[in-house]
Design a protein around this motif. Sequence first.
Motif, PDB file in Angstrom:
ATOM      1  N   ILE A 202       0.780  -1.032  -0.037  1.00 42.31           N
ATOM      2  CA  ILE A 202      -0.019   0.053  -0.021  1.00 42.31           C
ATOM      3  C   ILE A 202       0.777   1.119   0.010  1.00 42.31           C
ATOM      4  CG2 ILE A 202      -1.677   1.279   1.372  1.00 42.31           C
ATOM      5  CD1 ILE A 202      -2.758  -1.361   2.372  1.00 42.31           C
ATOM      6  N   ALA A 203       1.976   0.988   0.772  1.00 40.44           N
ATOM      7  CA  ALA A 203       2.929   2.400   0.845  1.00 40.44           C
ATOM      8  C   ALA A 203       3.594   2.834  -0.623  1.00 40.44           C
ATOM      9  CB  ALA A 203       3.905   2.208   1.860  1.00 40.44           C
ATOM     10  N   LYS A 204       3.938   1.611  -1.295  1.00 42.55           N
ATOM     11  CA  LYS A 204       4.206   1.877  -2.835  1.00 42.55           C
ATOM     12  C   LYS A 204       3.166   2.569  -3.513  1.00 42.55           C
ATOM     13  CE  LYS A 204       6.719  -2.568  -3.223  1.00 42.55           C
ATOM     14  NZ  LYS A 204       6.849  -3.691  -4.125  1.00 42.55           N
ATOM     15  N   VAL A 205       1.937   2.242  -3.584  1.00 40.05           N
ATOM     16  CA  VAL A 205       0.862   2.768  -4.114  1.00 40.05           C
ATOM     17  C   VAL A 205       0.727   4.173  -3.766  1.00 40.05           C
ATOM     18  CG1 VAL A 205      -1.563   2.867  -4.620  1.00 40.05           C
ATOM     19  CG2 VAL A 205      -0.386   0.735  -4.637  1.00 40.05           C
ATOM     20  N   PHE A 206       0.945   4.579  -2.611  1.00 46.38           N
ATOM     21  CA  PHE A 206       0.803   6.073  -2.167  1.00 46.38           C
ATOM     22  C   PHE A 206       2.093   6.615  -2.524  1.00 46.38           C
ATOM     23  CE2 PHE A 206      -2.781   4.703   0.269  1.00 46.38           C
ATOM     24  CZ  PHE A 206      -3.635   5.353  -0.042  1.00 46.38           C
ATOM     25  N   GLY A 207       3.177   6.005  -2.904  1.00 46.90           N
ATOM     26  CA  GLY A 207       4.456   6.891  -3.164  1.00 46.90           C
ATOM     27  C   GLY A 207       5.409   7.062  -2.135  1.00 46.90           C
ATOM     28  N   VAL A 208       5.342   6.563  -1.017  1.00 50.13           N
ATOM     29  CA  VAL A 208       6.145   6.505   0.091  1.00 50.13           C
ATOM     30  C   VAL A 208       7.546   6.255  -0.440  1.00 50.13           C
ATOM     31  CG1 VAL A 208       6.539   5.925   2.572  1.00 50.13           C
ATOM     32  CG2 VAL A 208       4.013   6.286   1.573  1.00 50.13           C
ATOM     33  N   PRO A 209       8.464   6.902  -0.094  1.00 51.20           N
ATOM     34  CA  PRO A 209       9.900   6.335  -0.442  1.00 51.20           C
ATOM     35  C   PRO A 209      10.364   4.836   0.255  1.00 51.20           C
ATOM     36  CG  PRO A 209      10.039   8.666   0.529  1.00 51.20           C
ATOM     37  CD  PRO A 209       8.518   8.174   0.783  1.00 51.20           C
ATOM     38  N   PRO A 210      11.126   4.276  -0.494  1.00 52.34           N
ATOM     39  CA  PRO A 210      11.431   2.927  -0.181  1.00 52.34           C
ATOM     40  C   PRO A 210      12.229   2.772   1.084  1.00 52.34           C
ATOM     41  CG  PRO A 210      11.956   2.955  -2.240  1.00 52.34           C
ATOM     42  CD  PRO A 210      11.400   4.143  -1.958  1.00 52.34           C
ATOM     43  N   MET A 211      13.091   3.751   1.544  1.00 48.07           N
ATOM     44  CA  MET A 211      13.566   3.793   2.884  1.00 48.07           C
ATOM     45  C   MET A 211      12.865   3.938   3.959  1.00 48.07           C
ATOM     46  SD  MET A 211      17.422   5.648   1.803  1.00 48.07           S
ATOM     47  CE  MET A 211      17.847   5.436   3.617  1.00 48.07           C
ATOM     48  N   GLU A 212      11.856   4.742   3.778  1.00 50.31           N
ATOM     49  CA  GLU A 212      10.818   4.989   4.970  1.00 50.31           C
ATOM     50  C   GLU A 212       9.913   3.911   4.998  1.00 50.31           C
ATOM     51  OE1 GLU A 212       7.305   8.332   5.782  1.00 50.31           O
ATOM     52  OE2 GLU A 212       8.767   8.959   4.142  1.00 50.31           O
ATOM     53  N   VAL A 213       9.359   3.066   4.107  1.00 46.93           N
ATOM     54  CA  VAL A 213       8.931   2.033   4.113  1.00 46.93           C
ATOM     55  C   VAL A 213       9.403   1.031   4.819  1.00 46.93           C
ATOM     56  CG1 VAL A 213       7.713   0.047   2.701  1.00 46.93           C
ATOM     57  CG2 VAL A 213       7.411   2.352   2.043  1.00 46.93           C
TER      58      VAL A 213
ATOM     59  N   LYS B  48      -1.113   7.152   8.638  1.00 48.06           N
ATOM     60  CA  LYS B  48      -2.300   7.088   9.355  1.00 48.06           C
ATOM     61  C   LYS B  48      -3.498   6.506   8.254  1.00 48.06           C
ATOM     62  CE  LYS B  48      -4.231  11.798   9.699  1.00 48.06           C
ATOM     63  NZ  LYS B  48      -4.410  12.857  10.555  1.00 48.06           N
ATOM     64  N   ARG B  49      -3.315   7.094   6.855  1.00 46.79           N
ATOM     65  CA  ARG B  49      -4.280   6.610   5.955  1.00 46.79           C
ATOM     66  C   ARG B  49      -4.691   5.146   5.746  1.00 46.79           C
ATOM     67  NH1 ARG B  49      -1.992   9.417   0.367  1.00 46.79           N
ATOM     68  NH2 ARG B  49      -1.021  10.551   1.866  1.00 46.79           N
ATOM     69  N   PHE B  50      -3.579   4.366   6.032  1.00 45.95           N
ATOM     70  CA  PHE B  50      -3.834   2.974   5.712  1.00 45.95           C
ATOM     71  C   PHE B  50      -3.364   1.980   7.086  1.00 45.95           C
ATOM     72  CE2 PHE B  50       0.710   2.345   4.864  1.00 45.95           C
ATOM     73  CZ  PHE B  50       0.759   3.889   4.003  1.00 45.95           C
ATOM     74  N   CYS B  51      -3.181   2.478   8.143  1.00 45.48           N
ATOM     75  CA  CYS B  51      -2.809   1.811   9.559  1.00 45.48           C
ATOM     76  C   CYS B  51      -4.078   1.652  10.325  1.00 45.48           C
ATOM     77  CB  CYS B  51      -1.688   2.164  10.080  1.00 45.48           C
ATOM     78  SG  CYS B  51      -0.112   1.701   9.433  1.00 45.48           S
ATOM     79  N   LYS B  52      -5.089   2.367  10.066  1.00 44.97           N
ATOM     80  CA  LYS B  52      -6.446   2.572  10.901  1.00 44.97           C
ATOM     81  C   LYS B  52      -7.567   1.528  10.543  1.00 44.97           C
ATOM     82  CE  LYS B  52      -4.926   5.635  13.517  1.00 44.97           C
ATOM     83  NZ  LYS B  52      -4.715   5.738  14.999  1.00 44.97           N
TER      84      LYS B  52
END
Length: 68
Positions: free
Chosen positions: A17-28, A64-68
């Motif tokens: 899901i984080a990939k879809v939202f464009g979160v940088p790989p290091m942060e993921v 918080k978008r996808f951990c709730k």
Amino acid sequence: MIGSFVTMHARLAVREIAKVFGVPPMEVNRFTKRLPHRPVRDILQAIRSLPECRDLPVDEEPWKRFCK
């Protein structure tokens, strides 16, 4: 006919899901390394109860978008 299905544990689900939202790989990686290997339905309880997960930023964007 052949049918198959794949189930994801919480770690992999958050990563995808984080990939879809464009979160940088290091942060993921930094976030998901600390998640336990549990089914998705149990992850919120684990985050609240396990000491290594208590200070994860689940109340901050983008988590918080996808951990709730």
